[in-house]
Structure formats: C-alpha cells, structure tokens
Design an enzyme around this catalytic site. Structure first.
Site, PDB file in Angstrom:
ATOM      1  CG  ASP A 146       8.750   5.539  -8.480  1.00  0.00           C
ATOM      2  OD1 ASP A 146       7.767   6.120  -7.998  1.00  0.00           O
ATOM      3  OD2 ASP A 146       8.673   4.559  -9.252  1.00  0.00           O
ATOM      4  CG  ASP A 171       6.902   0.541  -7.653  1.00  0.00           C
ATOM      5  OD1 ASP A 171       6.315   0.911  -6.608  1.00  0.00           O
ATOM      6  OD2 ASP A 171       6.492   0.829  -8.787  1.00  0.00           O
ATOM      7  CD  GLU A 172       5.806   4.767  -3.924  1.00  0.00           C
ATOM      8  OE1 GLU A 172       5.864   5.474  -4.948  1.00  0.00           O
ATOM      9  OE2 GLU A 172       5.009   4.964  -2.998  1.00  0.00           O
TER      10      GLU A 172
END
Length: 362
Positions: free
Chosen positions: A13, A119-120
């Site tokens: 993350d 973002d992950e």
DNA sequence: TCTGGGGTCCTAGGACCC
DNA sequence: TCTGGGGTCCTAGGACCC
C-alpha cells in the site's frame, strides 16, 4: 497455488500516495501540510479531500473530508502561527506513471501481482516457503522502490489477502508488518471492526447496537446471529473476524461500466444547463469507450441528486447495441426530463448532481 | 459550513419463459 | 380453476472501496 495451507501473501500500500508524488515533484512543498483534492475555493468549494499528507493529518485533515472543512482546519492552524496547507488538484497522469513505475519493480520480486487500485496490490510469495524469507525479500523490494522512485510504501505479510491487507495498514508510513498464522488471532482481536475491509459506516453503526466495537467483540457473535442481521454478508463477516480468507489472487476483471458525474458549483433548476452538461458527459463517455476498445453498450443509467442529497437512478436497456454519442445523449435526455416535470419532482427541488453511465459494454 | 468522482457488488421485486 | 419451481433479464437502490 491451491487454497488452504501454506500461503504467504504480501499486500503493498503506497503511503499517502498522491500527496507523496506531489512532495517528491515539488521541492517547495517540503515540510508543508499538503492536501490533494478539489479546489477549496476559499472555503466555499464543494468537493472532498482525496489524500492528505501526514503533516496535514495532524490538523485533523483526512481522505473524504469535505474540502471546506479542510480549508477551515488549515485557516485555524494558520491563525495559531502554523503553516497553512498547500491545496493541490490531482494530476492523475503523473500518479499513474509513478504507480506503474512502482508496480513494475514489485513485479520483479513476485511471480504473481494483483493490482487492486492505483496505490495498492497483493502478491503471492508462497514460493519463498517461510515468513522470514518473505520479510527479507520485501525489505529488499521496499529499499529498491525507495531508491528508484523516492516513494515509500507499507507492506503487510500474512497467510491470506485479508490479513495481509489489514497488516499493511497497521504501521504506516513505511511499515512492514508480518503476521504468521499463529499470530493472526492475537493481531486481529484488538483492532476496530472498521479495520476490516467491507465494514463501512452502516455496518459499523449496526454492529455498535450489539455493543460490538472490536474484532474480538465481533468474534462473540454466532454466524446464525450474523446471518439473521446481515444476510449472506453475515457469514463473510464471521470468517473475516477470524482472519479466514480463501480468496485467490486473480486476473484483473474486465471493466463493466464507464461513467461520469458532476456536482455543480451551485444547485440548479435549469434544464438546458443540465442537458448541456449531459451532452458533454455523453461525448466524454463514448470517447473513453472507444479508447478502451469497446464497440458499444446496451444500458444507459442516469443519476440525479437533488439539493437535499436524495439520489435517484433511471436506466434503459436496449436489445440493439448503441455506439454513438447521439444515441447516448438521446437516452440521457429522455431519462432526465421527468425530473424536471411535476411527477418525478413535485417539490421542485434544485439539482445538485447529474451522472451518466453506460453498462453492458460490448 | 455537509457529503467528489470513478467504480464494483449485492439485494429484491417483477416480467417472462419453460 | 388453481397452483408449482427454476432461470434469466431488467430496474432501482444502497453499501462500500480507492
């Protein structure tokens, strides 16, 4: 990798991602509280915060906070002699580039990467055999990411996707949390139920009525009780509270819909204005459809949100495939008209937002 | 001081077919 | 005249995620 025993999953993350990219690319932001979101318009903007960096979080600013509140917190801090926040509109292209660069590095470290957002992502490290080896591997990966992109991430390692994701959130920023199977229960019990993905404000509220605040509390409910109150979701919650999750990493699922919606700067009664906005959306949606290599669509969904936030959707599905902006526009017009006539809007409420979406993509 | 934008998934009722 | 399931598609609303 089959389900069941012996998996090692890592969840990555990126830390305060949009804000971190801005800080990296704009040296003048160094040390400042940074808020990425819609234009605060001097405290009158209508959007929300997308990402706040850690300095801004000290002011009480966080994702999804109304931007005018963020503005208020920033002003209050400024009056105390602290720095005002830098408010920045998102530049998705740059964030996508940074994201791609990072996940390219991640891919080198793992045979299977499933990206679940800009973002992950989750990866399977079972081939490394031990959690210890996985930790060393991830430490190396984090170092390379930092060195090559000057961005940091937090990683959770666990026996499945659920535990890995929760663990990635446990020690931010730049954290690495390893939860071996024997530690799962001890790790989960003290956490808030909101730390479980899928439990949002509504489920939290409902569980609070049962005096349930932590995952440990949640474990005390039988699955019959959970199923009675939450339906099919109850059983899933029962498993999540115990850290059980057999989901495999999977291929990216094909996109199912393309849409746009817009909250107006001011609520409006003006049908012509709304039609104009819808036609702009229709154009943008069909061009996005073509860019993504779809040849048409069969369903059109229109959303109307009134000033009081009541929200309605209306949809049509055709047996013939639609392709063109004109067709989409025509459907949108037909669907929106009733909201400006007596029947669908007897109180003559002002319109806050309209949205348009195409589904059943071909 | 209200509450973005881009999505996915689930539920539930009704129509319709076999 | 009365009473079935099962399956699929469509519509509307709502919760949730990043």
């Amino acid at each position: 990798m089959s389900t069941g025993k012996g998996r090692i999953i890592a969840h990555i993350d990126l830390d305060a991602f949009f804000a971190s990219v801005e800080e990296r690319d704009n040296p003048y932001l160094k040390g400042l509280p940074v808020v990425i979101g819609s234009d605060p318009e001097g405290g009158f903007g209508r959007g929300v915060v997308s990402t706040a960096n850690y300095k801004a979080r000290e002011y009480g600013i966080h994702s999804a906070l109304p931007i005018r509140k963020a503005w208020g917190f920033s002003e209050a801090a400024r009056k105390e002699g602290k720095s005002a926040c830098a408010f920045i509109s998102p530049s998705m292209n740059r964030y996508s580039d940074a994201s791609r660069e990072i996940f390219n590095i991640v891919s080198k470290y793992t045979p299977t990467l499933m990206q679940t957002g800009i973002d992950e992502g989750s990866t399977d490290l079972s081939h490394l055999k031990t959690f210890k080896a996985a930790r060393v591997h991830v430490e190396n990966m984090k170092r390379e990411i930092k060195r090559k992109t000057r961005l940091s991430c937090s990683v959770g390692i666990g026996p499945n996707r659920l535990v890995a994701k929760i663990a990635s959130d446990f020690d931010k920023p730049n954290g690495l949390t390893v939860i071996t199977p024997s530690k799962v229960d001890k790790f989960l019990r003290p956490l808030s139920i909101r730390d479980i993905p899928g439990i949002g404000p509504k489920a939290e509220e409902k569980l609070r009525r049962f005096k349930i605040k932590t995952v440990g509390d949640l474990q005390k409910l039988s699955w019959e009780e959970l199923e009675k109150n939450f339906g099919k979701w109850g059983f899933s919650m029962y498993e999540k509270a115990r850290g059980i999750d057999e989901r495999e990493l999977h291929e990216p699922v094909p996109r199912k819909s393309i849409g746009k919606h817009e909250t107006f700067r001011e609520d409006t009664y003006d049908l012509n204005f709304v039609l104009y906005e819808l036609s702009k959306m229709a154009r943008s949606i069909t061009s996005s459809m073509n860019r993504k290599s779809f040849s048409g669509f069969r369903t059109v969904v229109l959303t109307v949100r009134f000033a009081d936030f009541t929200t309605f959707t209306r949809s049509v599905t055709t047996s013939e495939v639609m392709k063109y902006t004109k067709e989409l526009e025509a459907k949108a017009m037909k669907l929106v008209l009733p909201f400006f006539e007596g029947v669908q809007n007897p109180e003559k409420k002002a319109v806050r937002l309209v949205g348009l979406r195409i589904e059943k993509l071909i």
